[in-house]
Design an enzyme around this catalytic site. Structure first.
Site, PDB file in Angstrom:
ATOM      1  N   ASP A 112       0.873  -1.155   0.000  1.00  0.00           N
ATOM      2  CA  ASP A 112       0.000   0.000   0.000  1.00  0.00           C
ATOM      3  C   ASP A 112       0.923   1.222   0.000  1.00  0.00           C
ATOM      4  OD1 ASP A 112      -2.418   1.542   0.571  1.00  0.00           O
ATOM      5  OD2 ASP A 112      -1.562   1.792   2.564  1.00  0.00           O
ATOM      6  N   LEU A 113       0.412   2.390  -0.340  1.00  0.00           N
ATOM      7  CA  LEU A 113       1.288   3.573  -0.382  1.00  0.00           C
ATOM      8  C   LEU A 113       1.189   4.419   0.890  1.00  0.00           C
ATOM      9  CD1 LEU A 113       3.225   5.376  -2.134  1.00  0.00           C
ATOM     10  CD2 LEU A 113       1.181   6.638  -2.768  1.00  0.00           C
ATOM     11  N   ASP A 114       0.025   5.102   1.009  1.00  0.00           N
ATOM     12  CA  ASP A 114      -0.141   6.054   2.117  1.00  0.00           C
ATOM     13  C   ASP A 114      -0.124   5.335   3.460  1.00  0.00           C
ATOM     14  OD1 ASP A 114      -0.593   8.484   0.579  1.00  0.00           O
ATOM     15  OD2 ASP A 114      -2.440   7.529  -0.073  1.00  0.00           O
ATOM     16  N   THR A 165       2.175   9.943   4.362  1.00  0.00           N
ATOM     17  CA  THR A 165       1.217  10.920   3.817  1.00  0.00           C
ATOM     18  C   THR A 165      -0.146  10.834   4.503  1.00  0.00           C
ATOM     19  OG1 THR A 165       0.886   9.279   2.117  1.00  0.00           O
ATOM     20  CG2 THR A 165       2.141  11.231   1.484  1.00  0.00           C
ATOM     21  N   LYS A 223      -8.902   5.652   5.922  1.00  0.00           N
ATOM     22  CA  LYS A 223      -7.627   5.152   5.398  1.00  0.00           C
ATOM     23  C   LYS A 223      -7.888   4.064   4.363  1.00  0.00           C
ATOM     24  CE  LYS A 223      -4.510   6.276   9.178  1.00  0.00           C
ATOM     25  NZ  LYS A 223      -3.696   5.745  10.267  1.00  0.00           N
ATOM     26  N   SER A 255      -2.460   0.677  -4.333  1.00  0.00           N
ATOM     27  CA  SER A 255      -2.916   1.852  -3.571  1.00  0.00           C
ATOM     28  C   SER A 255      -4.234   2.387  -4.113  1.00  0.00           C
ATOM     29  CB  SER A 255      -1.843   2.946  -3.678  1.00  0.00           C
ATOM     30  OG  SER A 255      -2.351   4.179  -3.257  1.00  0.00           O
ATOM     31  N   ALA A 256      -5.028   2.967  -3.215  1.00  0.00           N
ATOM     32  CA  ALA A 256      -6.291   3.588  -3.627  1.00  0.00           C
ATOM     33  C   ALA A 256      -6.058   4.998  -4.176  1.00  0.00           C
ATOM     34  CB  ALA A 256      -7.230   3.671  -2.429  1.00  0.00           C
ATOM     35  N   ASN A 271      -2.870   9.781  -6.649  1.00  0.00           N
ATOM     36  CA  ASN A 271      -1.629  10.557  -6.660  1.00  0.00           C
ATOM     37  C   ASN A 271      -0.400   9.668  -6.460  1.00  0.00           C
ATOM     38  OD1 ASN A 271      -2.803  13.320  -6.749  1.00  0.00           O
ATOM     39  ND2 ASN A 271      -3.708  12.709  -4.804  1.00  0.00           N
ATOM     40  N   LYS A 319     -11.091  -0.504  -2.061  1.00  0.00           N
ATOM     41  CA  LYS A 319     -10.894  -1.377  -0.901  1.00  0.00           C
ATOM     42  C   LYS A 319     -12.076  -1.142   0.042  1.00  0.00           C
ATOM     43  CE  LYS A 319      -5.888  -0.487  -1.132  1.00  0.00           C
ATOM     44  NZ  LYS A 319      -4.749   0.224  -0.535  1.00  0.00           N
ATOM     45  N   GLU A 374      -0.255  -3.397   4.589  1.00  0.00           N
ATOM     46  CA  GLU A 374      -1.352  -2.422   4.651  1.00  0.00           C
ATOM     47  C   GLU A 374      -1.445  -1.729   6.009  1.00  0.00           C
ATOM     48  OE1 GLU A 374      -3.903  -0.728   3.713  1.00  0.00           O
ATOM     49  OE2 GLU A 374      -4.117  -1.290   1.635  1.00  0.00           O
ATOM     50  N   ASP A 375      -1.854  -0.455   5.980  1.00  0.00           N
ATOM     51  CA  ASP A 375      -2.057   0.261   7.247  1.00  0.00           C
ATOM     52  C   ASP A 375      -3.538   0.529   7.515  1.00  0.00           C
ATOM     53  OD1 ASP A 375      -2.407   2.252   5.238  1.00  0.00           O
ATOM     54  OD2 ASP A 375      -2.085   3.798   6.750  1.00  0.00           O
TER      55      ASP A 375
HETATM   56  P1  B16 Z   1      -6.152  10.289  -3.369  1.00  0.00           P
HETATM   57  P2  B16 Z   1      -3.561   4.072   0.090  1.00  0.00           P
HETATM   58  C1  B16 Z   1      -5.414   5.964   0.063  1.00  0.00           C
HETATM   59  O1  B16 Z   1      -4.136   5.521  -0.276  1.00  0.00           O
HETATM   60  C2  B16 Z   1      -5.398   6.740   1.363  1.00  0.00           C
HETATM   61  O2  B16 Z   1      -5.153   5.871   2.455  1.00  0.00           O
HETATM   62  C3  B16 Z   1      -6.726   7.406   1.580  1.00  0.00           C
HETATM   63  O3  B16 Z   1      -6.697   8.181   2.760  1.00  0.00           O
HETATM   64  C4  B16 Z   1      -7.036   8.304   0.367  1.00  0.00           C
HETATM   65  O4  B16 Z   1      -8.309   8.917   0.510  1.00  0.00           O
HETATM   66  C5  B16 Z   1      -7.016   7.441  -0.890  1.00  0.00           C
HETATM   67  O5  B16 Z   1      -5.759   6.824  -1.019  1.00  0.00           O
HETATM   68  C6  B16 Z   1      -7.270   8.260  -2.132  1.00  0.00           C
HETATM   69  O6  B16 Z   1      -6.177   9.110  -2.312  1.00  0.00           O
HETATM   70  O7  B16 Z   1      -7.078  11.341  -2.875  1.00  0.00           O
HETATM   71  O8  B16 Z   1      -4.695  10.695  -3.368  1.00  0.00           O
HETATM   72  O9  B16 Z   1      -6.587   9.713  -4.694  1.00  0.00           O
HETATM   73  O10 B16 Z   1      -3.461   4.047   1.579  1.00  0.00           O
HETATM   74  O11 B16 Z   1      -4.506   3.062  -0.510  1.00  0.00           O
HETATM   75  O12 B16 Z   1      -2.210   4.083  -0.576  1.00  0.00           O
HETATM   76 MG    MG Z   2      -2.721   3.223   3.379  1.00  0.00          MG
END
Ligand code: B16
Ligand code: MG
Length: 219
Positions: free
Chosen positions: A9-11, A17, A45, A114-115, A118, A145, A169-170
């Site tokens: 996962d990223l964030d 972030t 998240k 990642s969701a 960005n 997810k 994953e977090d």
């Molecule tokens: P964006 P992950 C998720 O990334 C974040 O945990 C979540 O807080 C965020 O709303 C979602 O990406 C969408 O991100 O607005 O940058 O498209 O944890 O799946 O890497």
């Molecule tokens: Mg995450």
């Protein structure tokens, strides 16, 4: 050595972030006159941008017409992009670099699940894009997810069986997605929150190379 597919996962796993997503949602919620707690943020998240705003509106008993909804989404993202604009290699979470390099040196697949929409520019900012065999992010999936689509796509791109995939994953939604995909789920963060994970680690600092080697060898 077996070739497993490690899905990151990223964030909140690779980069720090999650705190910027929280700040951006918090300020948006305040604009809307909606109370927004740390506990509620936990539920955002891993959740897509659109679904996150839907949840915040529901918590506040608010509705927005489609144009306002779109404007608020874009306001949140502009705010978030401002927070991450100065991000560089120091934005990597502790020991992520060691774990990625250990896996790369052991000829394992390294992928992103990642969701976030960005994700690619963030990987570029922290200079690790080249380590990834496949990148799947919010631009590549239609189901968020806890639906396992994002991880299944990473598995498909590396031609890996789901039982040979390991997800870091977090988020609760992400752990549920990994479990639903039949993959090994590893929670990074608070084990009480991520209790559905098969393994829990506070962060990568406490995950040894020996543990990674065991995952690689696991049948
Ligand atoms: P964006 P992950 C998720 O990334 C974040 O945990 C979540 O807080 C965020 O709303 C979602 O990406 C969408 O991100 O607005 O940058 O498209 O944890 O799946 O890497
Ligand atoms: Mg995450």
């Amino acid at each position: 050595m077996k070739k497993k597919c490690f899905i990151f996962d990223l964030d909140g796993v690779i980069v720090d972030t999650a705190k910027y997503h929280f700040k951006a949602w918090k300020s948006l919620a305040e604009d809307l006159g909606v109370d927004f707690s740390i506990e509620q943020n936990e539920q955002l998240k891993g959740v897509s941008r659109v679904h996150s705003l839907e949840k915040i509106l529901k918590w506040g008993g608010r509705t927005l017409d489609p144009v306002e909804f779109k404007n608020k989404l874009s306001q949140k993202n502009t705010n978030y992009l401002e927070y991450i604009s100065h991000m560089n290699i120091s934005g990597l979470l502790p020991d992520v670099d060691r774990v990625l390099r250990f896996l790369a040196n052991n000829n394992q697949y390294i992928t992103l699940g990642s969701a976030s929409k960005n994700a690619r520019p963030i990987l570029d900012k922290v200079k690790i894009t080249g380590l990834f065999d496949a990148i799947v992010d919010g631009n590549d999936v239609t189901k968020a997810k806890p639906n396992p689509e994002v991880f299944l796509k990473a598995a498909r791109l590396t031609k890996s069986k789901t039982k040979n995939c390991i997800v870091f994953e977090d988020s609760v939604a992400g752990i549920q997605a990994a479990n639903a995909a039949g993959m090994i789920s590893i929670g990074i963060g608070d084990s009480t929150v991520l209790h559905e994970a098969q393994y829990n680690f506070k962060d990568f600092k406490v995950m040894s190379n020996d543990f990674l080697e065991q995952l690689i060898k696991k049948s």
